[in-house]
Design a protein around this motif. Sequence first.
Motif, PDB file in Angstrom:
ATOM      1  N   GLU A   1      57.502  90.493  70.156  1.00 25.21           N
ATOM      2  CA  GLU A   1      58.798  90.484  70.846  1.00 25.21           C
ATOM      3  C   GLU A   1      59.463  89.118  70.702  1.00 25.21           C
ATOM      4  O   GLU A   1      58.785  88.094  70.605  1.00 25.21           O
ATOM      5  N   VAL A   2      60.805  89.097  70.733  1.00 25.55           N
ATOM      6  CA  VAL A   2      61.563  87.852  70.619  1.00 25.55           C
ATOM      7  C   VAL A   2      61.834  87.300  72.016  1.00 25.55           C
ATOM      8  O   VAL A   2      62.338  88.007  72.897  1.00 25.55           O
ATOM      9  N   PHE A   3      61.483  86.045  72.205  1.00 22.67           N
ATOM     10  CA  PHE A   3      61.757  85.329  73.449  1.00 22.67           C
ATOM     11  C   PHE A   3      62.656  84.140  73.104  1.00 22.67           C
ATOM     12  O   PHE A   3      62.622  83.625  71.984  1.00 22.67           O
ATOM     13  N   HIS A   4      63.446  83.718  74.079  1.00 17.07           N
ATOM     14  CA  HIS A   4      64.330  82.572  73.880  1.00 17.07           C
ATOM     15  C   HIS A   4      63.981  81.518  74.928  1.00 17.07           C
ATOM     16  O   HIS A   4      63.911  81.822  76.114  1.00 17.07           O
ATOM     17  N   VAL A   5      63.755  80.288  74.477  1.00 20.20           N
ATOM     18  CA  VAL A   5      63.473  79.167  75.373  1.00 20.20           C
ATOM     19  C   VAL A   5      64.631  78.191  75.234  1.00 20.20           C
ATOM     20  O   VAL A   5      64.998  77.804  74.123  1.00 20.20           O
ATOM     21  N   GLN A   6      65.214  77.812  76.362  1.00 23.48           N
ATOM     22  CA  GLN A   6      66.404  76.946  76.369  1.00 23.48           C
ATOM     23  C   GLN A   6      66.200  75.832  77.386  1.00 23.48           C
ATOM     24  O   GLN A   6      65.867  76.093  78.534  1.00 23.48           O
ATOM     25  N   THR A   7      66.408  74.597  76.963  1.00 20.25           N
ATOM     26  CA  THR A   7      66.293  73.441  77.858  1.00 20.25           C
ATOM     27  C   THR A   7      67.586  72.641  77.781  1.00 20.25           C
ATOM     28  O   THR A   7      68.082  72.374  76.687  1.00 20.25           O
TER      29      THR A   7
ATOM     30  N   ILE B   1      66.914  68.454  84.650  1.00 25.13           N
ATOM     31  CA  ILE B   1      66.625  69.156  83.403  1.00 25.13           C
ATOM     32  C   ILE B   1      66.237  70.567  83.792  1.00 25.13           C
ATOM     33  O   ILE B   1      65.428  70.751  84.714  1.00 25.13           O
ATOM     34  N   ILE B   2      66.812  71.550  83.131  1.00 20.27           N
ATOM     35  CA  ILE B   2      66.467  72.937  83.439  1.00 20.27           C
ATOM     36  C   ILE B   2      66.048  73.647  82.164  1.00 20.27           C
ATOM     37  O   ILE B   2      66.688  73.500  81.130  1.00 20.27           O
ATOM     38  N   THR B   3      64.937  74.368  82.264  1.00 24.30           N
ATOM     39  CA  THR B   3      64.422  75.142  81.143  1.00 24.30           C
ATOM     40  C   THR B   3      64.343  76.594  81.570  1.00 24.30           C
ATOM     41  O   THR B   3      63.863  76.897  82.666  1.00 24.30           O
ATOM     42  N   LEU B   4      64.851  77.477  80.714  1.00 24.47           N
ATOM     43  CA  LEU B   4      64.855  78.915  80.994  1.00 24.47           C
ATOM     44  C   LEU B   4      64.113  79.647  79.889  1.00 24.47           C
ATOM     45  O   LEU B   4      64.230  79.301  78.714  1.00 24.47           O
ATOM     46  N   LEU B   5      63.382  80.685  80.285  1.00 26.68           N
ATOM     47  CA  LEU B   5      62.691  81.559  79.345  1.00 26.68           C
ATOM     48  C   LEU B   5      63.314  82.935  79.476  1.00 26.68           C
ATOM     49  O   LEU B   5      63.358  83.494  80.572  1.00 26.68           O
ATOM     50  N   TYR B   6      63.818  83.475  78.354  1.00 32.64           N
ATOM     51  CA  TYR B   6      64.493  84.768  78.332  1.00 32.64           C
ATOM     52  C   TYR B   6      63.730  85.750  77.448  1.00 32.64           C
ATOM     53  O   TYR B   6      63.142  85.365  76.451  1.00 32.64           O
ATOM     54  N   ARG B   7      63.833  87.010  77.796  1.00 32.98           N
ATOM     55  CA  ARG B   7      63.466  88.102  76.891  1.00 32.98           C
ATOM     56  C   ARG B   7      64.567  89.128  76.990  1.00 32.98           C
ATOM     57  O   ARG B   7      64.801  89.693  78.057  1.00 32.98           O
ATOM     58  N   GLY B   8      65.273  89.365  75.909  1.00 30.48           N
ATOM     59  CA  GLY B   8      66.351  90.346  75.890  1.00 30.48           C
ATOM     60  C   GLY B   8      67.450  90.049  76.893  1.00 30.48           C
ATOM     61  O   GLY B   8      68.005  90.956  77.482  1.00 30.48           O
TER      62      GLY B   8
ATOM     63  N   LEU C   1      63.014  85.243  82.584  1.00 29.15           N
ATOM     64  CA  LEU C   1      61.658  85.479  83.078  1.00 29.15           C
ATOM     65  C   LEU C   1      61.141  84.308  83.905  1.00 29.15           C
ATOM     66  O   LEU C   1      60.332  84.485  84.802  1.00 29.15           O
ATOM     67  N   CYS C   2      61.595  83.109  83.579  1.00 30.61           N
ATOM     68  CA  CYS C   2      61.128  81.919  84.279  1.00 30.61           C
ATOM     69  C   CYS C   2      62.173  80.818  84.142  1.00 30.61           C
ATOM     70  O   CYS C   2      62.865  80.739  83.136  1.00 30.61           O
ATOM     71  N   SER C   3      62.259  79.996  85.171  1.00 24.77           N
ATOM     72  CA  SER C   3      63.098  78.804  85.079  1.00 24.77           C
ATOM     73  C   SER C   3      62.342  77.644  85.705  1.00 24.77           C
ATOM     74  O   SER C   3      61.564  77.826  86.640  1.00 24.77           O
ATOM     75  N   LYS C   4      62.553  76.479  85.161  1.00 23.20           N
ATOM     76  CA  LYS C   4      61.935  75.271  85.696  1.00 23.20           C
ATOM     77  C   LYS C   4      62.998  74.186  85.739  1.00 23.20           C
ATOM     78  O   LYS C   4      63.673  73.930  84.740  1.00 23.20           O
ATOM     79  N   LYS C   5      63.130  73.566  86.901  1.00 25.49           N
ATOM     80  CA  LYS C   5      64.140  72.531  87.094  1.00 25.49           C
ATOM     81  C   LYS C   5      63.435  71.253  87.545  1.00 25.49           C
ATOM     82  O   LYS C   5      62.629  71.274  88.464  1.00 25.49           O
ATOM     83  N   THR C   6      63.741  70.151  86.864  1.00 24.31           N
ATOM     84  CA  THR C   6      63.136  68.861  87.173  1.00 24.31           C
ATOM     85  C   THR C   6      64.235  67.829  87.375  1.00 24.31           C
ATOM     86  O   THR C   6      65.104  67.674  86.517  1.00 24.31           O
TER      87      THR C   6
ATOM     88  N   ARG D   1      54.131  76.789  75.866  1.00 26.72           N
ATOM     89  CA  ARG D   1      52.674  76.901  76.008  1.00 26.72           C
ATOM     90  C   ARG D   1      52.302  77.900  77.099  1.00 26.72           C
ATOM     91  O   ARG D   1      51.336  78.653  76.954  1.00 26.72           O
ATOM     92  N   ARG D   2      53.041  77.898  78.192  1.00 23.13           N
ATOM     93  CA  ARG D   2      52.779  78.862  79.265  1.00 23.13           C
ATOM     94  C   ARG D   2      53.019  80.286  78.770  1.00 23.13           C
ATOM     95  O   ARG D   2      52.279  81.193  79.126  1.00 23.13           O
ATOM     96  N   LEU D   3      54.048  80.476  77.940  1.00 21.89           N
ATOM     97  CA  LEU D   3      54.299  81.786  77.342  1.00 21.89           C
ATOM     98  C   LEU D   3      53.112  82.176  76.467  1.00 21.89           C
ATOM     99  O   LEU D   3      52.579  83.282  76.589  1.00 21.89           O
TER     100      LEU D   3
END
Length: 181
Positions: A14-20, A30-37, A41-46, A74-76
């Motif tokens: 499956e294709v996932f998209h990671v954006q920071t 700093i915000i990082t998002l993990l997308y699928r379609g 699926l997850c967001s991390k804000k620092t 890596r978590r993915l």
Amino acid sequence: MVLGFNHNVVYKGEVFHVQTEDSGVNNPHIITLLYRGGVILCSKKTSYADILMMDNLESVVEELMKAQHKELMRRLKSGEFDERAFSIEAPPLLENYEIPSPGPEVVSAPVPEPRRIDDIFSSPASSNGSSKSDLSLLFAMPVQKSAPATPAAPQPAEKPAKAVVNLDDAILNFFGTSGKK
């Protein structure tokens, strides 16, 4: 301000998209998002408000962004998001999808005579005898006149789709082999 990082990666077919992204010194996080379609699926804000006075702030923020981006990939890869990612039916990707634009509409409504703004907000019976003096006249759609047909403009060349890469390759190629794997 560092613009950010984006990766399309293949994980378990499956294709996932990671954006920071960096929000800048006025909103230092700093915000990082993990997308699928298209589903997050997850967001991390620092926050990095505590280091704003550093001399080399931009390079430090860039390193923080890389570390956070790499951590989410890596978590993915570790399977942390498997249950959430594969329990939903992801919508199909619509990359490079063009929404057709409708042609100009021709409205055959009578064109009202121009009115003064004072007449619109004055008494119900206006000077031209019309009984319509409410604000609806301000929001009436203008009538479009049909223009002579012009040849269609050449279509721009399609943009190439963003490359989809293997998750391991994305981590190694973008971030190098330094640090733990």
